[in-house]
Design a protein around this motif. Structure first.
Motif, mmCIF file in Angstrom:
data_model
loop_
_atom_site.group_PDB
_atom_site.id
_atom_site.type_symbol
_atom_site.label_atom_id
_atom_site.label_comp_id
_atom_site.label_asym_id
_atom_site.label_seq_id
_atom_site.Cartn_x
_atom_site.Cartn_y
_atom_site.Cartn_z
ATOM 1 N N GLY A 5 -10.992 -5.562 3.912
ATOM 2 C CA GLY A 5 -12.146 -4.968 4.572
ATOM 3 C C GLY A 5 -11.734 -4.170 5.787
ATOM 4 O O GLY A 5 -10.670 -3.568 5.851
ATOM 5 N N ARG A 6 -12.588 -4.192 6.791
ATOM 6 C CA ARG A 6 -12.381 -3.397 8.005
ATOM 7 C C ARG A 6 -11.168 -3.901 8.798
ATOM 8 O O ARG A 6 -10.923 -5.101 8.885
ATOM 9 N N ASP A 7 -10.424 -2.965 9.391
ATOM 10 C CA ASP A 7 -9.282 -3.344 10.214
ATOM 11 C C ASP A 7 -9.748 -4.108 11.439
ATOM 12 O O ASP A 7 -10.845 -3.881 11.965
ATOM 13 N N LYS A 8 -8.906 -4.977 11.890
ATOM 14 C CA LYS A 8 -9.240 -5.830 13.031
ATOM 15 C C LYS A 8 -9.266 -5.013 14.330
ATOM 16 O O LYS A 8 -8.375 -4.203 14.579
ATOM 17 N N ASN A 9 -10.278 -5.223 15.136
ATOM 18 C CA ASN A 9 -10.410 -4.667 16.498
ATOM 19 C C ASN A 9 -10.545 -3.152 16.593
ATOM 20 O O ASN A 9 -10.537 -2.619 17.697
#
Length: 53
Positions: A5-9
């Protein structure tokens, strides 16, 4: 195991960098405005000194 999913931070980093850029631009703008005021003041003082002579 990689996170899916979405990259962290990335959202927080983008927001932080935008806010820091705003802060830097504000400081730069204030410094430029101060320089302009000082040069105008210097010019005014110089003219008043010339008029006294």
């Amino acid at each position: 195991m990689a996170k899916t999913g979405r990259d962290k931070n990335t959202k927080n980093k983008a927001k932080h960098s935008r806010l820091v850029d705003q802060k830097k631009n504000k400081k730069r703008k204030e410094a430029d405005l101060r320089k302009e005021r000082l040069t105008a003041l210097k010019q005014k003082i110089k003219e008043s000194k010339e008029n006294e002579k």
